[in-house]
Design an enzyme around this catalytic site. Structure first.
Site, short mmCIF file in Angstrom:
data_model
loop_
_atom_site.label_atom_id
_atom_site.label_comp_id
_atom_site.label_asym_id
_atom_site.label_seq_id
_atom_site.Cartn_x
_atom_site.Cartn_y
_atom_site.Cartn_z
N ARG A 128 -0.81 4.95 12.17
CA ARG A 128 -0.22 3.67 11.72
C ARG A 128 1.21 3.59 12.24
NH1 ARG A 128 -3.44 2.39 6.90
NH2 ARG A 128 -3.39 0.18 7.31
N GLN A 133 -0.10 -0.94 16.46
CA GLN A 133 -0.40 -2.04 15.51
C GLN A 133 -1.57 -2.90 15.97
OE1 GLN A 133 3.19 -4.18 14.61
NE2 GLN A 133 3.66 -2.85 12.87
N ASP A 136 -4.92 -1.44 14.95
CA ASP A 136 -5.03 -1.03 13.55
C ASP A 136 -6.14 -1.80 12.82
OD1 ASP A 136 -4.68 -0.24 10.95
OD2 ASP A 136 -2.54 -0.68 10.86
N SER A 139 -5.98 -2.15 8.95
CA SER A 139 -5.19 -3.28 8.45
C SER A 139 -5.96 -4.58 8.58
CB SER A 139 -3.86 -3.39 9.21
OG SER A 139 -2.99 -2.37 8.80
N TYR A 235 2.06 6.67 3.15
CA TYR A 235 1.05 6.41 2.12
C TYR A 235 1.54 6.95 0.78
CZ TYR A 235 -2.45 5.32 5.68
OH TYR A 235 -3.16 4.75 6.70
P1 NAD Z 1 -3.91 2.27 0.99
O1 NAD Z 1 -5.12 1.43 1.18
O2 NAD Z 1 -4.00 3.72 1.25
O3 NAD Z 1 -3.36 2.06 -0.51
C1 NAD Z 1 -3.14 0.79 -1.06
C2 NAD Z 1 -1.90 0.79 -1.88
O4 NAD Z 1 -2.13 1.48 -3.10
C3 NAD Z 1 -0.68 1.46 -1.25
O5 NAD Z 1 0.36 0.53 -1.14
C4 NAD Z 1 -0.35 2.60 -2.21
O6 NAD Z 1 1.04 2.83 -2.31
C5 NAD Z 1 -0.92 2.08 -3.51
N1 NAD Z 1 -1.16 3.10 -4.53
C6 NAD Z 1 -1.64 4.36 -4.40
N2 NAD Z 1 -1.70 4.98 -5.59
C7 NAD Z 1 -1.25 4.10 -6.50
C8 NAD Z 1 -1.07 4.15 -7.91
N3 NAD Z 1 -1.35 5.24 -8.62
N4 NAD Z 1 -0.58 3.05 -8.54
C9 NAD Z 1 -0.29 1.91 -7.83
N5 NAD Z 1 -0.42 1.82 -6.50
C10 NAD Z 1 -0.90 2.89 -5.84
O7 NAD Z 1 -2.72 1.67 1.84
P2 NAD Z 1 -2.73 0.80 3.17
O8 NAD Z 1 -2.68 -0.61 2.82
O9 NAD Z 1 -3.83 1.26 4.09
O10 NAD Z 1 -1.37 1.22 3.88
C11 NAD Z 1 -0.27 1.54 3.19
C12 NAD Z 1 0.73 2.29 4.10
O11 NAD Z 1 0.45 2.22 5.49
C13 NAD Z 1 2.08 1.71 3.96
O12 NAD Z 1 3.04 2.71 4.11
C14 NAD Z 1 2.15 0.74 5.09
O13 NAD Z 1 3.46 0.35 5.38
C15 NAD Z 1 1.56 1.60 6.15
N6 NAD Z 1 1.09 0.81 7.29
C16 NAD Z 1 1.73 0.94 8.47
C17 NAD Z 1 1.32 0.19 9.55
C18 NAD Z 1 2.02 0.31 10.88
O14 NAD Z 1 3.14 0.72 10.93
N7 NAD Z 1 1.36 0.01 11.96
C19 NAD Z 1 0.25 -0.65 9.44
C20 NAD Z 1 -0.39 -0.76 8.22
C21 NAD Z 1 0.03 -0.01 7.15
#
Ligand code: NAD
Length: 401
Positions: A128, A133, A136, A139, A235
């Site tokens: 990620r 991007q 991805d 996403s 994450y």
């Molecule tokens: P995910 O599907 O793994 O999780 C969903 C959300 O649940 C996250 O925001 C996480 O913080 C939250 N979560 C986990 N445990 C929790 C709890 N106990 N209570 C409440 N919330 C909780 O996450 P995702 O959507 O696949 O991605 C999140 C991460 O990936 C972030 O850091 C995001 O910025 C990063 N990301 C980066 C890129 C990039 O740079 N290309 C692209 C997409 C996502």
């Protein structure tokens, strides 16, 4: 290189790895493309649309796999329902495979791919990072799923989402609470706001506060300053028992006054945290709806049943699985762009040119040259060789892919 696009055969799957728009671009870039007959049908693309872009059509999976040197797929290989063989045994020996591979769910399939010297790239392991991007797909699929989850809730709710001023008086807007503000959660917030709901959101990562607020939602804050909540890759980390308790108390207060709760909380490689207990459901308003987007990895709500909608204590709890497949047209279009962006990194002028110094290539190449290179979470395996050991407790894979 001749790329093959099979008809997806995983139960309930409707997406296709390449849509005609992308096929045309790949052919211009030097690839040949062969598509299994009817592969794009459920995503709105007839065989003729692929042929019009220069692709050839294979009558069936055997014909396709006999003619190609690379395979682009959506879902992990499964047993073929009519050919009496597993897809992993049908791919050409030594070929390229790019797909969601669910490495935690089916380690034995990854083992098979290694044994058959397949260069397999796992879409869920694409790093990620900013440069990746456009590749991805997690996403992309989370975007589709977050949107669809809100529509499901709105369709089932006995209330309007927006505030209405009518001749019959003012109707108060629905109150939506989104748990987990990652990609799916942010899309759920945006969609709920577009429909006019009043939205609150909670996440253990304080960094998302500004994104939540910029979408017009209120960020619910839990003071966890004594614990670092952010793990590898940005994450969330798993919470300690004490923090889980504090978190549940906070969530309890908010679910009580919500009409809709959308839960998306996940921790990579772990079972989804249970954030809503049955006691909390009991305390919710009759007629409220929970859409548990973490259903496939254990669920954020204690009473969720994956793949089903249940009613408990007057509350509807939906546990949808593979939500992305419920919107096959745009899900396939987005996936097609993501997978072809990765293919364009792995191949030059239509020929495979793997550069294992590249962070993206080495970050998602799970098998190559007869060896397994990465574990189910994307960690390099020591030496990158040896037999594939199944994890003691298979970690759940991501939802909705
Ligand atoms: P995910 O599907 O793994 O999780 C969903 C959300 O649940 C996250 O925001 C996480 O913080 C939250 N979560 C986990 N445990 C929790 C709890 N106990 N209570 C409440 N919330 C909780 O996450 P995702 O959507 O696949 O991605 C999140 C991460 O990936 C972030 O850091 C995001 O910025 C990063 N990301 C980066 C890129 C990039 O740079 N290309 C692209 C997409 C996502």
């Amino acid at each position: 290189m001749r790329i093959g696009v099979p008809l997806e055969i995983a139960p309930g799957e409707t997406r296709v790895a390449l849509v005609p728009e992308t096929v045309g671009r790949l052919i211009k870039a030097g690839f040949e493309v062969m598509v299994e007959s009817h592969a794009g049908e459920r995503a709105g693309h007839a065989d003729a649309a692929y042929q019009a872009t220069g692709a050839t059509i294979a009558a069936g999976a055997r014909e396709l796999y006999a003619a190609v040197t690379g395979v682009l797929k959506v879902r992990e290989p499964v047993a073929h329902p009519t050919l009496g063989a597993h897809e992993a045994d049908l791919f050409p020996e030594g070929s390229l495979l790019v797909s969601f591979l669910a490495p935690a769910k089916s380690p034995e399939v990854i083992e098979k791919l290694a044994a058959r010297r397949i260069s397999a790239f796992s879409m869920e392991l694409v790093p990620r990072i900013t440069r990746a991007q456009g590749m991805d797909a997690l996403s992309s699929m989370s975007t589709v799923a977050g949107y669809k989850a809100v529509l499901m809730a709105a369709a089932g709710l006995g209330k309007f989402f927006p505030l209405l001023m009518t001749a019959a008086g003012t109707i108060a807007p629905a109150r939506v609470f989104v748990l987990g503000a990652g990609v799916a959660g942010l899309q759920a917030i945006a969609t709920s706001r577009r429909l006019g709901a009043v939205v609150e959101a909670f996440d253990v990562r304080p960094a998302v506060r500004e994104e939540v607020q910029s979408l017009g939602a209120t960020f619910v804050q839990l003071d966890l300053t004594d614990q670092t909540m952010v793990g590898a890759g940005g994450y969330a980390k798993e919470l300690s028992a004490d923090h889980v308790q504090r978190e549940r108390e906070l969530i309890h207060k908010h679910v009580k006054s919500s009409d809709v709760v959308i839960t998306t909380a996940m921790v990579p490689g772990r079972k989804a945290p249970v954030l809503i207990t049955e006691a909390m459901v009991k305390d919710m308003r009759r007629g409220a709806t929970i859409v548990d987007m973490a259903a496939e990895t254990g669920g954020n709500c204690e009473v969720t049943e994956p793949g089903a909608t249940v009613t408990k204590h007057g509350v509807t709890i939906m546990g949808p699985v593979n939500l992305a497949a419920s919107m096959p047209e745009h899900a396939s279009q987005m996936y097609s762009r993501n997978i072809s962006a990765l293919l364009n990194l792995l191949a030059k002028q239509g020929e495979l040119a793997l550069d294992f110094d590249d962070e993206i290539t080495k970050g998602c190449c799970i098998t190559h040259g007869g060896r397994r290179l990465l574990d189910a979470t994307g960690k390099p395996l020591a030496g990158g060789d040896g037999p594939v050991a199944a994890p003691a407790t298979p970690a759940p894979s991501k939802v909705g892919v």
